[in-house]
Design a protein around this motif. Structure first.
Motif, short mmCIF file in Angstrom:
data_model
loop_
_atom_site.label_atom_id
_atom_site.label_comp_id
_atom_site.label_asym_id
_atom_site.label_seq_id
_atom_site.Cartn_x
_atom_site.Cartn_y
_atom_site.Cartn_z
N PRO A 88 0.82 -1.22 0.00
CA PRO A 88 0.00 0.00 0.00
C PRO A 88 0.86 1.27 0.00
CG PRO A 88 -0.84 -1.58 1.61
CD PRO A 88 0.48 -2.11 1.13
N ARG A 104 -5.23 0.80 -7.68
CA ARG A 104 -4.93 1.75 -6.61
C ARG A 104 -4.90 1.06 -5.26
NH1 ARG A 104 -8.01 6.66 -6.20
NH2 ARG A 104 -6.05 7.58 -5.52
N GLU A 105 -5.55 -0.11 -5.21
CA GLU A 105 -5.54 -0.91 -3.98
C GLU A 105 -4.98 -2.29 -4.33
OE1 GLU A 105 -6.49 0.18 -1.08
OE2 GLU A 105 -7.19 2.13 -1.84
N ARG A 107 -4.67 -6.22 -4.69
CA ARG A 107 -5.65 -7.29 -4.83
C ARG A 107 -4.96 -8.64 -4.71
NH1 ARG A 107 -6.24 -8.20 -11.07
NH2 ARG A 107 -4.88 -6.60 -11.93
#
Ligand code: ZN
Length: 135
Positions: A88, A104-105, A107
């Motif tokens: 992150p 953006r995050e 997974r």
């Protein structure tokens, strides 16, 4: 961000079974794992090469990203994955430095890694995966 190593190189192939044969029979490395990653519509096959890995990717669907990649560019190197210790944080840093992110995050990827891709437009045409080892 802090890169630990090249975790793996992803190679798009049309025929996983046939491709595995090259690695096993010619290079003499054993496929230690095959895994379907539904999220990416692929079946993967992994080989350890020293401290890094080769990840073969065969599409499970004609609409999947690997099928489309092969259609456009043929079989070949699809992405390079770097291991980071704080995914992150690495993504925030990449974004703050103006890179285009695909994810953006983080997974879920193969082998329970958390993964995220940077857009090849920001990385000299090389699709770049950042990944963090589970646990
Ligand atoms: Zn990968």
């Amino acid at each position: 961000m802090k890169i630990q190593k090249i975790e793996h190189i992803g190679i798009a192939v049309k025929d996983l079974k046939k491709s595995i044969r090259f690695y096993e029979e010619v290079l003499g490395v054993q496929c230690y794992k095959m895994e379907e990653v539904e999220d990416q519509q692929v079946t993967t096959a992994f080989f350890k090469i020293g401290d890094t890995k080769i990840e073969l990717l065969e599409s499970t669907s004609p609409e999947g990203p690997i099928a489309k990649f092969i259609e456009k560019r043929g079989e070949g190197i699809h992405h390079i994955a770097y291991a980071v210790d704080d995914l992150p944080g690495a993504l925030r840093e990449a974004e703050s430095k103006g890179l285009r992110l695909i994810d953006r995050e983080p997974r879920e990827g193969a082998e329970n890694f958390r993964i995220a891709f940077l857009h090849p437009k920001s990385t000299n045409g090389v699709l770049t995966e950042l990944c963090e080892k589970p646990g």
